[in-house]
Design a protein around this motif. Structure first.
Motif, mmCIF file in Angstrom:
data_model
loop_
_atom_site.group_PDB
_atom_site.id
_atom_site.type_symbol
_atom_site.label_atom_id
_atom_site.label_comp_id
_atom_site.label_asym_id
_atom_site.label_seq_id
_atom_site.Cartn_x
_atom_site.Cartn_y
_atom_site.Cartn_z
ATOM 1 N N MET A 1 0.679 -1.140 -0.027
ATOM 2 C CA MET A 1 -0.088 -0.048 -0.253
ATOM 3 C C MET A 1 0.750 1.327 0.042
ATOM 4 O O MET A 1 2.072 1.116 0.797
ATOM 5 C CB MET A 1 -0.873 0.038 1.253
ATOM 6 C CG MET A 1 -1.662 -0.926 1.391
ATOM 7 S SD MET A 1 -2.769 -0.865 2.810
ATOM 8 C CE MET A 1 -3.076 -2.591 2.948
ATOM 9 N N ASP A 3 1.532 5.337 0.405
ATOM 10 C CA ASP A 3 1.089 6.429 1.401
ATOM 11 C C ASP A 3 0.936 7.631 0.512
ATOM 12 O O ASP A 3 1.535 7.923 -0.727
ATOM 13 C CB ASP A 3 2.066 6.993 2.483
ATOM 14 C CG ASP A 3 2.130 6.091 3.700
ATOM 15 O OD1 ASP A 3 1.387 5.158 3.793
ATOM 16 O OD2 ASP A 3 3.219 5.987 4.410
ATOM 17 N N LYS A 4 0.019 8.571 0.822
ATOM 18 C CA LYS A 4 -0.452 9.538 -0.005
ATOM 19 C C LYS A 4 0.492 10.896 0.241
ATOM 20 O O LYS A 4 0.857 11.420 -0.816
ATOM 21 C CB LYS A 4 -1.832 10.058 0.667
ATOM 22 C CG LYS A 4 -2.554 10.991 -0.361
ATOM 23 C CD LYS A 4 -3.755 11.488 0.253
ATOM 24 C CE LYS A 4 -4.702 12.255 -0.628
ATOM 25 N NZ LYS A 4 -5.161 11.892 -1.851
ATOM 26 N N LYS A 225 -3.987 5.017 3.285
ATOM 27 C CA LYS A 225 -4.086 6.201 2.043
ATOM 28 C C LYS A 225 -3.911 7.548 2.741
ATOM 29 O O LYS A 225 -3.761 8.594 1.705
ATOM 30 C CB LYS A 225 -5.408 5.772 1.557
ATOM 31 C CG LYS A 225 -5.468 4.799 0.430
ATOM 32 C CD LYS A 225 -4.692 4.998 -0.806
ATOM 33 C CE LYS A 225 -4.338 3.669 -1.471
ATOM 34 N NZ LYS A 225 -3.408 3.902 -2.708
ATOM 35 N N LEU A 415 -8.758 12.299 0.694
ATOM 36 C CA LEU A 415 -8.963 10.974 -0.022
ATOM 37 C C LEU A 415 -9.917 11.286 -1.238
ATOM 38 O O LEU A 415 -11.326 11.651 -0.931
ATOM 39 C CB LEU A 415 -9.672 9.838 0.967
ATOM 40 C CG LEU A 415 -8.756 9.445 1.807
ATOM 41 C CD1 LEU A 415 -9.594 7.961 2.725
ATOM 42 C CD2 LEU A 415 -7.328 8.829 1.072
ATOM 43 N N ASP A 419 -8.642 7.065 -4.569
ATOM 44 C CA ASP A 419 -8.124 6.744 -3.311
ATOM 45 C C ASP A 419 -8.962 5.661 -2.603
ATOM 46 O O ASP A 419 -8.493 4.616 -2.108
ATOM 47 C CB ASP A 419 -7.650 7.904 -2.348
ATOM 48 C CG ASP A 419 -6.696 8.672 -2.909
ATOM 49 O OD1 ASP A 419 -5.681 8.345 -3.599
ATOM 50 O OD2 ASP A 419 -6.649 10.077 -2.727
ATOM 51 N N GLU A 422 -9.152 2.408 -4.491
ATOM 52 C CA GLU A 422 -7.624 1.686 -4.132
ATOM 53 C C GLU A 422 -7.520 1.064 -2.715
ATOM 54 O O GLU A 422 -6.913 0.057 -2.657
ATOM 55 C CB GLU A 422 -6.416 2.684 -4.302
ATOM 56 C CG GLU A 422 -6.429 3.183 -6.075
ATOM 57 C CD GLU A 422 -5.408 4.065 -6.143
ATOM 58 O OE1 GLU A 422 -4.774 4.302 -5.229
ATOM 59 O OE2 GLU A 422 -5.044 4.201 -7.254
ATOM 60 N N ALA A 423 -8.018 1.849 -1.938
ATOM 61 C CA ALA A 423 -8.095 1.404 -0.590
ATOM 62 C C ALA A 423 -9.054 0.074 -0.179
ATOM 63 O O ALA A 423 -8.689 -0.906 0.553
ATOM 64 C CB ALA A 423 -8.757 2.474 0.622
ATOM 65 N N ASP A 426 -6.804 -2.431 -1.990
ATOM 66 C CA ASP A 426 -5.619 -2.992 -0.960
ATOM 67 C C ASP A 426 -6.143 -3.757 0.177
ATOM 68 O O ASP A 426 -5.308 -4.741 0.673
ATOM 69 C CB ASP A 426 -4.944 -1.719 -0.675
ATOM 70 C CG ASP A 426 -4.148 -0.982 -1.749
ATOM 71 O OD1 ASP A 426 -3.926 -1.630 -2.788
ATOM 72 O OD2 ASP A 426 -3.782 0.139 -1.723
#
Length: 675
Positions: A1, A3-4, A225, A415, A419, A422-423, A426
């Motif tokens: 995963m 990180d933003k 995220k 987010l 995002d 994708e979370a 993930d």
């Protein structure tokens, strides 16, 4: 995963591993990360498959679950089918990593068939319960074989071998010697147990995976995220970086925080260790010590409430008659002592070597770091919800919602819709290995329940120890460490609690009337005992996956790193004995004054043990002082009047001797950073 956020500028001052280097180390030591590098249409198929998996789990979490067989079999079908598309049968070679061979398409389709069998045939299966047809037999055999192969690929060989051995034990029962012998199960009975009851693959472990664990994994994915992973590092540096030997304390602080959302010791080592280990090496720590600190701290993350590597949810189901929050509360003091022990020993090691903390220029702007403290609100929120009696799964859903709201406070953490998608993907990807592991663990539990192996082993261990409680605990510790080697947290707990915990419970119940119900204090201490030793298998040589992963980051020797991490985590080898002998450490039936006294004596005990293990306090500790220090520490950790009195007397005497004979010039020395 991913990180933003990229972290603050101070992160760039230390050489860190690239994302690709981290991925390579994870793939080497963590089977869960060793996935195919898919391209084109199959990448999209797997992406939407993972998304559908998460949406199904969210739907049932919000609107209510299906019946046990349907919920669990659909969960299993999703997991198995996606594992065969994502995880190669052979780990080596780029060829198997970039394309999916024809047989994996077949295995994936068969997994969909197995997962769909109960939803399609439910009415008929309920009607003729206990009568297995030829088709049932074929599907059941496929379910077992697919589960074992998926577990081998996604989780690793150890748990697969154990599950296979238990199936063989069930089948060949009459041929085993002594107390291990049983009447055995024929193929039809074994298949029925494994797939057509809730005592096998579709049992309690998979049930917890299909409900609580999955939603909490989604919570962790949403939280990551927002950039919280890098924020843990920044927060740790801001508060601990300037202290003596600061980078090591940063690793401990950061790993304790990472443990609130991480379900893997190895993943924790690589993600936080790629940041902290280079810092420790640069400021003078040996490679093996730097890797050992990170491995010990990251492994401790699995013992850290409130999540505890998702094992806390399984404990609720396995122990029965207990609330989730009771388990998190009971684990709090042992976890505190674990991290306190590592912190103290790294402090004494830094003093011994004369290591400094980070300079002002190397430190981040504390005000800038604190401005992002809101990123921790979802974790605080989860704890608040659980503390106030909100159902566990509902608390996780609220946590996800709170994460989305909190992320909107700042443009850098906000987010987007992409995002969030994708979370979801993930989270489902992380859940695949958990689902496979819990399904395989269900095989073990089913055999133990059907054959009575748990009670047989318990009686055998108690008999071998002659009824001596310390010997029984020692044998149980060895069994838990061996069974826990190479297994992820959830499967690790299921195996150790099923096979090893009954021995502790049996011994502690000897003084109670025959047929008495198992008191919560006994059940909880026994389960936490085997859980602790199953977890520390990750840092116990020769199979110390977390330590080996840390050596991959540090460049140190893997075995030496393992021994250093085991030494630093000495609290994990002592404290479980203490809370079995005296449950006050678990905050069971304890008053506030008793709790305060337990904390004072236990932390003093960790200081004493730390000085004895490292060989430095205010000055070099002589060999006989080291023995006395460790002895005093053990007496102080054990919450009992006489032991506390003797331990405190020894502790204060050693403290006085150390303080008044200290080498003041040593404290003023600064080590030259090693670049």
């Amino acid at each position: 995963m991913s990180d933003k956020t990229n972290g603050t500028e101070h992160s760039e001052q230390f050489e860190q591993l690239s994302v690709e280097e981290q991925r390579q180390i994870l793939q080497k030591y963590d089977p869960e990360s060793n996935t195919r590098d898919l391209q084109g249409i199959m990448l999209k198929v797997v992406f939407f498959g993972l998304l559908a998996f998460s949406l199904f789990q969210l739907y049932t979490a919000i609107f209510g679950q299906y019946t046990a067989y349907l919920q669990r079999s659909i969960h299993l079908g999703f997991a198995l089918s996606l594992i065969f598309l994502l995880f190669p049968a052979i780990k080596k070679g780029n060829k198997t990593k970039r394309r999916i061979p024809f047989y994996d398409y077949i295995l994936s389709l068969l997994s969909i068939g197995v997962g769909s069998y109960w939803p399609i045939m439910a009415d008929e299966l309920y009607y003729r319960v206990g009568n297995v047809t030829t088709l049932d037999l074929v599907v059941g055999i496929l379910a077992v074989l697919l589960t074992l192969e998926a577990t081998r690929r996604a989780v690793g060989m150890p748990i697969t071998v154990i599950a296979t051995a238990f199936l063989a034990y069930a089948f060949f029962g009459p041929y085993f010697p002594g107390f291990l012998a049983h009447r055995g199960q024929d193929l039809e009975s074994l298949v029925q147990l494994m797939f057509f009851t809730t005592d096998g693959i579709l049992g309690t472990p998979l049930s917890v995976s299909a409900t609580f664990i999955f939603v909490f994994l989604l919570f962790g994915a949403f939280l990551v995220k927002t950039g919280v992973g890098q924020y843990f590092n920044d927060l740790a540096v801001a508060f601990a970086g300037h202290l003596i030997g600061g980078p090591a304390k940063v690793a401990i602080f950061s790993s304790a925080l990472q443990g609130t959302i991480s379900g893997s010791s190895v993943a924790n080592v690589v993600t936080s260790g790629s940041y902290t280990i280079p810092m420790m090496k640069k400021l003078g720590y040996r490679k093996e010590f730097a890797g050992g600190v990170e491995a010990a701290a990251s492994t401790g993350g699995q013992l850290m409430p409130p999540i505890m590597g998702a094992a806390a949810f399984l404990m609720v189901e396995f122990i029965g008659g207990i609330q989730y929050w009771d388990i998190a509360k009971a684990a709090a003091i042992p976890a505190l002592l674990y991290f306190t022990g590592i912190w103290i020993m790294t402090h004494f090691e830094a003093k011994r070597l004369g290591l400094r903390g980070l300079s002002k220029e190397e430190m981040p702007d504390r005000k800038a770091v604190l401005k992002k403290i809101y990123l921790l609100l979802p974790i605080v929120g989860i704890i608040f919800f659980l503390l106030n009696g909100v159902p566990t799964m509902r608390a996780a859903l609220y946590g996800i919602l709170l994460t989305i709201i909190v992320s909107a406070f700042n443009k850098a953490t906000r987010l987007s819709f992409k995002d969030m998608i994708e979370a979801l993907v993930d989270g489902a990807r992380t859940a695949l290995a958990v689902a496979a592991a819990t399904a395989a663990a269900g095989i073990i539990v089913g055999v133990v329940v059907k054959t009575g192996l748990g009670l047989s082993l318990a009686n055998g261990l108690v008999s071998a120890s002659g009824g001596n409680i310390l010997l029984t605990l020692f044998f149980t510790m060895l069994a838990a460490i061996v069974l826990g080697m190479g297994s992820p947290t959830t499967a690790n707990y299921v195996i150790t609690s099923t096979i090893a915990a009954p021995a502790v419970i049996t011994l502690l119940m000897l003084d109670l009337p025959e047929g008495a119900a198992v008191p919560i204090a006994i059940a909880l201490s026994a389960h936490l005992f085997v859980f602790y030793f199953g977890i520390v298998a990750d840092i116990t040589p020769p199979v110390a996956l977390a330590a080996f992963a840390a050596s991959g980051v540090s460049g140190g020797d893997p075995i030496r790193t393992g021994f250093v991490s085991a030494k630093l985590a000495i609290a994990a080898f002592i404290i479980p004995y203490m809370f079995v002998l005296s449950p006050e450490l678990l905050m069971i039936d304890t008053t506030i004054p008793q709790l305060i006294w337990v904390l004072i004596t236990a932390i003093s005990g960790m200081i004493s043990i730390g000085a004895g293990m490292i060989g430095y306090w205010y000055r070099q500790v002589k060999w006989y002082e080291r023995i006395l220090a460790v002895g005093a520490g053990i007496l102080l950790i054990y919450p009992e009047g006489i032991s506390d009195t003797i331990g405190l007397t020894l502790f204060l005497s050693l403290f006085a001797i150390q303080y008044f004979t200290r080498d003041k010039s040593h404290d003023k020395k600064k080590a030259i950073p090693v670049v």
